[in-house]
Design a protein around this motif. Structure first.
Motif, mmCIF file in Angstrom:
data_model
loop_
_atom_site.group_PDB
_atom_site.id
_atom_site.type_symbol
_atom_site.label_atom_id
_atom_site.label_comp_id
_atom_site.label_asym_id
_atom_site.label_seq_id
_atom_site.Cartn_x
_atom_site.Cartn_y
_atom_site.Cartn_z
ATOM 1 N N PHE A 1 0.831 -1.203 0.000
ATOM 2 C CA PHE A 1 0.000 0.000 0.000
ATOM 3 C C PHE A 1 0.869 1.257 0.000
ATOM 4 N N ALA A 2 1.871 1.281 0.865
ATOM 5 C CA ALA A 2 2.760 2.453 0.954
ATOM 6 C C ALA A 2 3.494 2.690 -0.360
ATOM 7 N N TRP A 3 3.941 1.632 -1.014
ATOM 8 C CA TRP A 3 4.659 1.780 -2.285
ATOM 9 C C TRP A 3 3.738 2.254 -3.396
ATOM 10 N N PHE A 4 2.553 1.665 -3.488
ATOM 11 C CA PHE A 4 1.638 2.028 -4.559
ATOM 12 C C PHE A 4 1.039 3.415 -4.376
ATOM 13 N N MET A 5 0.885 3.852 -3.143
ATOM 14 C CA MET A 5 0.317 5.171 -2.884
ATOM 15 C C MET A 5 1.394 6.258 -2.859
ATOM 16 N N GLY A 6 2.655 5.845 -3.009
ATOM 17 C CA GLY A 6 3.744 6.815 -3.060
ATOM 18 C C GLY A 6 4.219 7.316 -1.707
ATOM 19 N N HIS A 7 3.810 6.653 -0.639
ATOM 20 C CA HIS A 7 4.247 7.052 0.699
ATOM 21 C C HIS A 7 5.689 6.629 0.968
ATOM 22 N N LYS A 8 6.100 5.543 0.336
ATOM 23 C CA LYS A 8 7.465 5.029 0.454
ATOM 24 C C LYS A 8 7.908 4.527 -0.907
ATOM 25 N N ILE A 9 9.216 4.360 -1.058
ATOM 26 C CA ILE A 9 9.779 3.808 -2.293
ATOM 27 C C ILE A 9 10.173 2.360 -2.027
ATOM 28 N N CYS A 10 9.779 1.493 -2.921
ATOM 29 C CA CYS A 10 10.139 0.080 -2.797
ATOM 30 C C CYS A 10 11.664 -0.055 -2.880
ATOM 31 N N PRO A 11 12.287 -0.726 -1.915
ATOM 32 C CA PRO A 11 13.747 -0.844 -1.920
ATOM 33 C C PRO A 11 14.293 -1.786 -2.996
#
Length: 83
Positions: free
Chosen positions: A56-66
């Protein structure tokens, strides 16, 4: 036959605990998965092993997938659905 079984398994794995992820993953598998390269298919399958809050965080742009390969697949999915 193995391809159909694999796609059915993938569709089941796409059913997440969050509707926001379901609406991204399920149409992607139905409409676009078959056109991915073999490497990208494996990367997508690896992506599905992540926890829902991370996805969710990656797709919503809250975090970047490492993971760069998984980040590429996330970008492909997001561009496809024009979020």
């Amino acid at each position: 036959m193995a391809e159909a079984v694999n796609k059915s398994r993938l569709l089941w794995a796409c059913r997440r605990g969050m509707l926001e992820l379901d609406v991204l993953f399920i149409p992607f598998v139905k409409d676009a998965y078959d056109y991915l390269s073999d490497l990208d298919k494996l990367t997508f399958e690896r992506l599905l092993t992540n926890e829902d809050p991370d996805l969710f965080a990656w797709f919503m742009g809250h975090k970047i997938c490492p993971d760069a390969e998984q980040a590429k697949i996330i970008d492909v999915i997001l561009k496809r659905v024009k979020v």
